[in-house]
Design a protein around this motif. Structure first.
Motif, PDB file in Angstrom:
ATOM      1  N   LEU A   1       0.729  -1.248   0.140  1.00 32.17           N
ATOM      2  CA  LEU A   1      -0.136   0.197  -0.066  1.00 32.17           C
ATOM      3  C   LEU A   1       0.730   1.339   0.058  1.00 32.17           C
ATOM      4  O   LEU A   1       0.640   2.209  -0.576  1.00 32.17           O
ATOM      5  N   LEU A   2       1.908   1.392   0.754  1.00 34.80           N
ATOM      6  CA  LEU A   2       2.971   2.385   0.839  1.00 34.80           C
ATOM      7  C   LEU A   2       3.403   2.571  -0.319  1.00 34.80           C
ATOM      8  O   LEU A   2       3.605   3.577  -0.875  1.00 34.80           O
TER       9      LEU A   2
ATOM     10  N   LEU B   1       3.095   1.849  14.286  1.00 28.10           N
ATOM     11  CA  LEU B   1       3.196   1.259  12.874  1.00 28.10           C
ATOM     12  C   LEU B   1       3.253   2.421  11.832  1.00 28.10           C
ATOM     13  O   LEU B   1       4.059   2.549  10.662  1.00 28.10           O
ATOM     14  N   PHE B   2       2.352   3.366  12.149  1.00 25.57           N
ATOM     15  CA  PHE B   2       2.135   4.660  11.473  1.00 25.57           C
ATOM     16  C   PHE B   2       3.556   5.294  11.240  1.00 25.57           C
ATOM     17  O   PHE B   2       3.865   5.885  10.304  1.00 25.57           O
TER      18      PHE B   2
ATOM     19  N   LEU C   1      -2.664   4.359   6.729  1.00 25.15           N
ATOM     20  CA  LEU C   1      -3.678   3.134   5.949  1.00 25.15           C
ATOM     21  C   LEU C   1      -2.698   1.864   6.182  1.00 25.15           C
ATOM     22  O   LEU C   1      -3.248   0.804   6.468  1.00 25.15           O
ATOM     23  N   ALA C   2      -1.585   1.796   5.881  1.00 28.22           N
ATOM     24  CA  ALA C   2      -0.629   0.908   5.757  1.00 28.22           C
ATOM     25  C   ALA C   2      -0.433   0.441   7.276  1.00 28.22           C
ATOM     26  O   ALA C   2      -0.527  -0.722   7.460  1.00 28.22           O
ATOM     27  N   ALA C   3      -0.685   1.203   8.151  1.00 31.93           N
ATOM     28  CA  ALA C   3      -0.369   0.769   9.445  1.00 31.93           C
ATOM     29  C   ALA C   3      -1.605   0.264  10.101  1.00 31.93           C
ATOM     30  O   ALA C   3      -1.595  -0.914  10.803  1.00 31.93           O
ATOM     31  N   ALA C   4      -2.677   0.599   9.709  1.00 35.34           N
ATOM     32  CA  ALA C   4      -4.061   0.037  10.135  1.00 35.34           C
ATOM     33  C   ALA C   4      -4.291  -1.292   9.482  1.00 35.34           C
ATOM     34  O   ALA C   4      -4.407  -2.300  10.228  1.00 35.34           O
ATOM     35  N   VAL C   5      -3.712  -1.589   8.171  1.00 32.44           N
ATOM     36  CA  VAL C   5      -3.808  -2.797   7.524  1.00 32.44           C
ATOM     37  C   VAL C   5      -2.930  -3.809   8.243  1.00 32.44           C
ATOM     38  O   VAL C   5      -3.273  -5.054   8.588  1.00 32.44           O
TER      39      VAL C   5
END
Length: 259
Positions: A56-57, A130-131, A65-69
């Motif tokens: 995603l990144l 993660l973010f 979004l990458a962190a949430a996933v």
């Protein structure tokens, strides 16, 4: 030996993930082999969590979004089992009641205020870290997700070593408690910490040292919680294992954010 190793892998993946793996044996030797294979299950979960976040990144999505996933995938791959264990353990510890009453609270299907609050802050903390890691680059975020997942399952191996009793005569805790020889657990811990250092080296700089120290921080946090649970409940349960896993994973990520 080959059959036992195969049974151990099946036990680890069949009990610690929701992947379609059938547990063919449920005896003590298989449980011992399974808990020694727990970090392998963690590696699979970590890679499956890191891959979509990194992709995603690289595709232009933001680090949030990458962190949430990457935080959501492990929950999906375990059907929320470890998060449920974390919430139940928080309710049991937060109740302040004697061991028998606390264990009864943990077996109830509902979730209490301590469980809700703990889940909220743990998941918020994981996504926040993660973010930050993905904000440094895809390699930082992906490496953090993998290291956290592997160390989290290693914490379960260490909690299954001889000398750690089960709080109940049934359940996952009773099946695996005391099955892992301390020497084998120590060797596996050294291998995993070294592996985390190798993963951290991909991020450059002092990444190897930072990831090794983060792995040790995760194991220390899980060890402190394990000792507290054994004192409060008289031993480990499946819920306690879930709490140890989430605690170790979160501590690894927090330590990486501080590095």
């Amino acid at each position: 030996m080959t059959s036992l190793n195969s049974d151990g892998v099946r036990f680890a993946f069949g009990t610690l993930t929701a992947l379609p793996v059938r547990v063919s044996r449920w005896d003590r030797p298989a449980a011992r082999a399974g808990m020694l294979c727990a970090p392998l299950a963690g590696l699979a979960v970590g890679l499956l969590a890191a891959a979509p976040g990194a992709l995603l990144l690289l595709a232009g999505a933001g680090p949030l979004l990458a962190a949430a996933v990457s935080a959501a995938v492990p929950a999906v791959l375990t059907r929320g089992l470890h998060l449920d264990g974390l919430a139940d353990t928080a309710d049991g510890l937060g109740s302040g009641k004697p061991a028998e009453d606390a264990l009864r609270i943990m077996k109830q299907s509902d979730i209490g205020p301590f469980g809700v609050i703990t889940l909220l802050f743990v998941l918020l903390g994981q996504v926040a870290v993660l973010f930050e890691l993905y904000g440094r680059g895809w390699a930082h975020g992906a490496s953090g997700a993998v290291a956290a997942a592997v160390v989290a399952r290693l914490a379960l191996t260490l909690a299954s070593r001889r000398g750690v009793p089960a709080a109940r005569p049934e359940g996952l805790g009773a099946a695996v408690a005391g099955t892992v020889p301390p020497g084998a657990a120590a060797v596996l811990a050294a291998v995993v910490v070294a592996g985390c250092a190798a993963v951290g080296a991909v991020t450059g700089g002092h990444g190897a040292l930072r990831f090794a120290l983060a792995a040790l921080a995760g194991l220390l946090a899980a060890r402190l919680l394990l000792g507290h649970c054994v004192r409060r409940f008289g031993g480990v349960t499946g819920d306690v294992f879930g709490a140890l896993e989430e605690t170790a994973a979160t501590a690894v990520l927090v330590a990486l954010a501080l590095g």
